[in-house]
Design an enzyme around this catalytic site. Sequence first.
Site, short mmCIF file in Angstrom:
data_model
loop_
_atom_site.label_atom_id
_atom_site.label_comp_id
_atom_site.label_asym_id
_atom_site.label_seq_id
_atom_site.Cartn_x
_atom_site.Cartn_y
_atom_site.Cartn_z
N HIS A 153 0.83 -1.20 0.00
CA HIS A 153 0.00 0.00 0.00
C HIS A 153 0.87 1.26 0.00
CE1 HIS A 153 -3.30 2.70 0.90
NE2 HIS A 153 -2.67 3.12 1.98
N GLN B 95 3.89 1.65 -1.19
CA GLN B 95 4.51 1.82 -2.50
C GLN B 95 3.49 2.31 -3.53
OE1 GLN B 95 7.91 1.45 -3.27
NE2 GLN B 95 7.92 1.52 -1.05
N HIS C 282 0.84 4.06 -2.84
CA HIS C 282 0.57 5.45 -2.48
C HIS C 282 1.62 6.38 -3.08
CE1 HIS C 282 -2.64 7.01 -0.09
NE2 HIS C 282 -1.88 7.66 0.76
#
Length: 108
Positions: A79, A81, A83
Amino acid sequence: MEQEQETLQAIMGLIIHAGNAKSEAMEAIQAAKTGDFFLADSKVKLAEEALVEAHHAQTGLLTKEAQGETMQVTLLTVHSQDHLMTAIAFTDLTKEIIDLYKHVDNKK
């Protein structure tokens, strides 16, 4: 346990700074939409600074792995990465959108 805490802090740093970058980029678009290009450019600069901070967090994780410290890849890691990559793409597109607003404004 300490290593896990440091990793979690780096992951959360990625999420926070990437989220801040995306928020600043969105505010930049809104400012450009109203014709406030000074504010729009300032917000893009803040987005870019947040991305640098996110990259620092990411670099810390990559450095540890390169030094042989293995890290368990969790959904939170993925998550973070995701984001970051979304924030980078959004900031890049924001610059283009602002340029378009400036171009339209110059045609008036």
